[in-house]
Scaffold this motif. Sequence first.
Motif, PDB file in Angstrom:
ATOM      1  N   SER A  15      11.571  11.005   4.133  1.00 33.68           N
ATOM      2  CA  SER A  15      10.946  11.618   5.317  1.00 33.68           C
ATOM      3  C   SER A  15       9.452  11.882   5.119  1.00 33.68           C
ATOM      4  O   SER A  15       8.684  11.936   6.076  1.00 33.68           O
ATOM      5  N   GLU A  16       9.041  12.015   3.851  1.00 36.25           N
ATOM      6  CA  GLU A  16       7.622  12.287   3.569  1.00 36.25           C
ATOM      7  C   GLU A  16       6.765  11.025   3.656  1.00 36.25           C
ATOM      8  O   GLU A  16       5.541  11.086   3.557  1.00 36.25           O
ATOM      9  N   CYS A  17       7.405   9.887   3.826  1.00 39.32           N
ATOM     10  CA  CYS A  17       6.666   8.611   3.842  1.00 39.32           C
ATOM     11  C   CYS A  17       6.055   8.276   5.202  1.00 39.32           C
ATOM     12  O   CYS A  17       5.194   7.402   5.299  1.00 39.32           O
ATOM     13  N   LYS A  18       6.517   8.940   6.257  1.00 34.25           N
ATOM     14  CA  LYS A  18       6.070   8.552   7.600  1.00 34.25           C
ATOM     15  C   LYS A  18       4.558   8.704   7.768  1.00 34.25           C
ATOM     16  O   LYS A  18       3.874   7.790   8.245  1.00 34.25           O
ATOM     17  N   ALA A  19       4.038   9.873   7.365  1.00 31.35           N
ATOM     18  CA  ALA A  19       2.592  10.100   7.490  1.00 31.35           C
ATOM     19  C   ALA A  19       1.805   9.085   6.659  1.00 31.35           C
ATOM     20  O   ALA A  19       0.749   8.596   7.083  1.00 31.35           O
ATOM     21  N   LEU A  20       2.337   8.744   5.497  1.00 36.68           N
ATOM     22  CA  LEU A  20       1.683   7.739   4.643  1.00 36.68           C
ATOM     23  C   LEU A  20       1.671   6.372   5.309  1.00 36.68           C
ATOM     24  O   LEU A  20       0.684   5.649   5.267  1.00 36.68           O
ATOM     25  N   LEU A  21       2.804   6.035   5.942  1.00 31.57           N
ATOM     26  CA  LEU A  21       2.908   4.741   6.637  1.00 31.57           C
ATOM     27  C   LEU A  21       1.884   4.657   7.773  1.00 31.57           C
ATOM     28  O   LEU A  21       1.177   3.656   7.917  1.00 31.57           O
ATOM     29  N   ILE A  22       1.790   5.720   8.559  1.00 31.31           N
ATOM     30  CA  ILE A  22       0.842   5.756   9.685  1.00 31.31           C
ATOM     31  C   ILE A  22      -0.589   5.600   9.171  1.00 31.31           C
ATOM     32  O   ILE A  22      -1.384   4.819   9.705  1.00 31.31           O
ATOM     33  N   ASP A  23      -0.920   6.316   8.099  1.00 30.86           N
ATOM     34  CA  ASP A  23      -2.256   6.247   7.512  1.00 30.86           C
ATOM     35  C   ASP A  23      -2.558   4.841   6.996  1.00 30.86           C
ATOM     36  O   ASP A  23      -3.663   4.309   7.159  1.00 30.86           O
ATOM     37  N   THR A  24      -1.561   4.203   6.396  1.00 22.97           N
ATOM     38  CA  THR A  24      -1.714   2.844   5.860  1.00 22.97           C
ATOM     39  C   THR A  24      -1.997   1.845   6.983  1.00 22.97           C
ATOM     40  O   THR A  24      -2.858   0.978   6.854  1.00 22.97           O
ATOM     41  N   ILE A  25      -1.274   1.983   8.105  1.00 21.28           N
ATOM     42  CA  ILE A  25      -1.498   1.076   9.248  1.00 21.28           C
ATOM     43  C   ILE A  25      -2.910   1.275   9.800  1.00 21.28           C
ATOM     44  O   ILE A  25      -3.609   0.305  10.101  1.00 21.28           O
ATOM     45  N   LYS A  26      -3.357   2.517   9.886  1.00 16.94           N
ATOM     46  CA  LYS A  26      -4.723   2.789  10.390  1.00 16.94           C
ATOM     47  C   LYS A  26      -5.769   2.093   9.511  1.00 16.94           C
ATOM     48  O   LYS A  26      -6.729   1.523  10.016  1.00 16.94           O
ATOM     49  N   ARG A  27      -5.538   2.150   8.203  1.00 13.63           N
ATOM     50  CA  ARG A  27      -6.534   1.578   7.293  1.00 13.63           C
ATOM     51  C   ARG A  27      -6.593   0.054   7.387  1.00 13.63           C
ATOM     52  O   ARG A  27      -7.611  -0.560   7.102  1.00 13.63           O
ATOM     53  N   GLN A  28      -5.499  -0.558   7.822  1.00  6.12           N
ATOM     54  CA  GLN A  28      -5.474  -2.021   8.017  1.00  6.12           C
ATOM     55  C   GLN A  28      -6.375  -2.438   9.177  1.00  6.12           C
ATOM     56  O   GLN A  28      -6.692  -3.600   9.335  1.00  6.12           O
ATOM     57  N   MET A  29      -6.756  -1.465  10.002  1.00  3.88           N
ATOM     58  CA  MET A  29      -7.378  -1.808  11.283  1.00  3.88           C
ATOM     59  C   MET A  29      -8.800  -1.301  11.447  1.00  3.88           C
ATOM     60  O   MET A  29      -9.320  -1.229  12.548  1.00  3.88           O
ATOM     61  N   ASP A  88       0.841  -1.205   0.000  1.00  6.45           N
ATOM     62  CA  ASP A  88       0.000   0.000   0.000  1.00  6.45           C
ATOM     63  C   ASP A  88       0.876   1.255   0.000  1.00  6.45           C
ATOM     64  O   ASP A  88       0.606   2.227  -0.713  1.00  6.45           O
ATOM     65  N   LEU A  89       1.943   1.218   0.806  1.00  3.11           N
ATOM     66  CA  LEU A  89       2.856   2.355   0.890  1.00  3.11           C
ATOM     67  C   LEU A  89       3.522   2.611  -0.472  1.00  3.11           C
ATOM     68  O   LEU A  89       3.585   3.756  -0.937  1.00  3.11           O
ATOM     69  N   LYS A  90       3.982   1.539  -1.115  1.00  3.73           N
ATOM     70  CA  LYS A  90       4.617   1.671  -2.438  1.00  3.73           C
ATOM     71  C   LYS A  90       3.655   2.306  -3.449  1.00  3.73           C
ATOM     72  O   LYS A  90       4.034   3.178  -4.230  1.00  3.73           O
ATOM     73  N   ALA A  91       2.402   1.840  -3.412  1.00  2.00           N
ATOM     74  CA  ALA A  91       1.405   2.359  -4.359  1.00  2.00           C
ATOM     75  C   ALA A  91       1.163   3.853  -4.143  1.00  2.00           C
ATOM     76  O   ALA A  91       1.088   4.632  -5.097  1.00  2.00           O
ATOM     77  N   LYS A  92       1.092   4.260  -2.860  1.00  2.00           N
ATOM     78  CA  LYS A  92       0.854   5.677  -2.555  1.00  2.00           C
ATOM     79  C   LYS A  92       2.049   6.550  -2.939  1.00  2.00           C
ATOM     80  O   LYS A  92       1.876   7.664  -3.440  1.00  2.00           O
ATOM     81  N   VAL A  93       3.242   6.045  -2.679  1.00  2.00           N
ATOM     82  CA  VAL A  93       4.467   6.792  -3.018  1.00  2.00           C
ATOM     83  C   VAL A  93       4.510   7.035  -4.529  1.00  2.00           C
ATOM     84  O   VAL A  93       4.813   8.143  -5.001  1.00  2.00           O
ATOM     85  N   LYS A  94       4.173   5.989  -5.302  1.00  2.61           N
ATOM     86  CA  LYS A  94       4.176   6.103  -6.766  1.00  2.61           C
ATOM     87  C   LYS A  94       3.099   7.081  -7.232  1.00  2.61           C
ATOM     88  O   LYS A  94       3.356   7.970  -8.054  1.00  2.61           O
ATOM     89  N   GLU A  95       1.899   6.888  -6.685  1.00  2.00           N
ATOM     90  CA  GLU A  95       0.744   7.709  -7.072  1.00  2.00           C
ATOM     91  C   GLU A  95       0.973   9.196  -6.773  1.00  2.00           C
ATOM     92  O   GLU A  95       0.644  10.068  -7.573  1.00  2.00           O
ATOM     93  N   GLN A  96       1.573   9.468  -5.589  1.00  2.00           N
ATOM     94  CA  GLN A  96       1.764  10.866  -5.174  1.00  2.00           C
ATOM     95  C   GLN A  96       3.140  11.418  -5.591  1.00  2.00           C
ATOM     96  O   GLN A  96       3.495  12.531  -5.221  1.00  2.00           O
ATOM     97  N   LYS A  97       3.883  10.575  -6.333  1.00  2.00           N
ATOM     98  CA  LYS A  97       5.213  10.984  -6.836  1.00  2.00           C
ATOM     99  C   LYS A  97       6.130  11.538  -5.729  1.00  2.00           C
ATOM    100  O   LYS A  97       6.761  12.570  -5.872  1.00  2.00           O
ATOM    101  N   ILE A  98       6.155  10.795  -4.617  1.00  2.00           N
ATOM    102  CA  ILE A  98       6.978  11.223  -3.473  1.00  2.00           C
ATOM    103  C   ILE A  98       8.421  10.775  -3.693  1.00  2.00           C
ATOM    104  O   ILE A  98       8.673   9.635  -4.096  1.00  2.00           O
ATOM    105  N   LYS A  99       9.336  11.666  -3.400  1.00  2.00           N
ATOM    106  CA  LYS A  99      10.760  11.366  -3.624  1.00  2.00           C
ATOM    107  C   LYS A  99      11.562  11.305  -2.321  1.00  2.00           C
ATOM    108  O   LYS A  99      12.596  10.661  -2.249  1.00  2.00           O
ATOM    109  N   GLU A 100      11.072  12.002  -1.280  1.00  2.00           N
ATOM    110  CA  GLU A 100      11.827  12.090  -0.024  1.00  2.00           C
ATOM    111  C   GLU A 100      11.364  11.026   0.973  1.00  2.00           C
ATOM    112  O   GLU A 100      10.174  10.966   1.291  1.00  2.00           O
TER     113      GLU A 100
END
Length: 309
Positions: free
Chosen positions: A79-93, A65-77
């Motif tokens: 450090s910008e992945c942390k918020a995405l990771l947290i959001d992804t874990i929330k959605r699993q639950m 899920d994280l990989k898909a979001k990084v690709k979709e949002q064209k994230i390069k840094e």
Amino acid sequence: MSQGKKGIFGRLVAGLSKTRNNIVAGIDSIFSGFSAIDDDFYEEIEETLIMGDIGIHATEAIIEDLKAKVKEQKIKEPSECKALLIDTIKRQMDLGENAYEFENRRSVVLVIGVNGVGKTTSIGKLAGQLRDQGKKVLLAAADTFRAAAIEQLTEWANRAGVDIIAQQEGSDPAAVVYDAVSAAKARNADVLLCDTAGRLHNKKNLMEELRKIHRIIDKEYPDAYRETLVVLDGTTGQNALEQARQFREVADITGIILTKLDGTAKGGIAVAIQAELGIPVKYIGIGEQMDDLQKFNPEEFVNALFTRE
């Protein structure tokens, strides 16, 4: 945020400190230590989550899920992945809308769990909380084979201010449930909480016992809403996940009570159970007090997991 709510979140943050130190320190060092988002970056995150008892299947789903979001949002840094990771874990639950439906209906709640996981304590706390909501609660001491289980539950019934139906140690659990169902109907109880056994080493007996209990409820109280909760010890990590799997083989599990999260570095198991088995964690235990059994809130749980004290 109200004072009470802040207090609960503060206790959750404090209770998850060992788990947080186990996971977040590793995650933070990955986000600050990598200059590019590459395979090594994802592998490090994956390893840290697995070591934090989030589980292999849940971790794989989170990484995908994280990989898909990084690709979709064209994230390069990184450090910008942390918020995405947290959001992804929330959605699993996500618990779904009807997780606590039993509170609003005439219901029978069966609670199962092996010795030592905090089953009786959890039932007592849940009874007290339901009573505080204005519900009429009745307990059934149907774990009749464990020495002192009936006395322990009676003590909790007194503490919670609710009635209990019990027989002698060694009596037929189904007979206790029969008496309890009759009493629940006669006394107009809102919730009947049944303490049942959890002898996983003898699954055939346990299955037969639960079938017998269900037959009695079907016959004597067919219109009651049914809930079956399994109590698991959060400190046992992957063993708790395995227990949940085994209980699912013998009963139609509708939710998990995960205890002792305040003393463990393995709190990530809450994510694993929900993601891997599709059984929602409905309550978590973060201390000894009556209100330390909390309804599970995925948003708050994950926030507390990543909040620095």
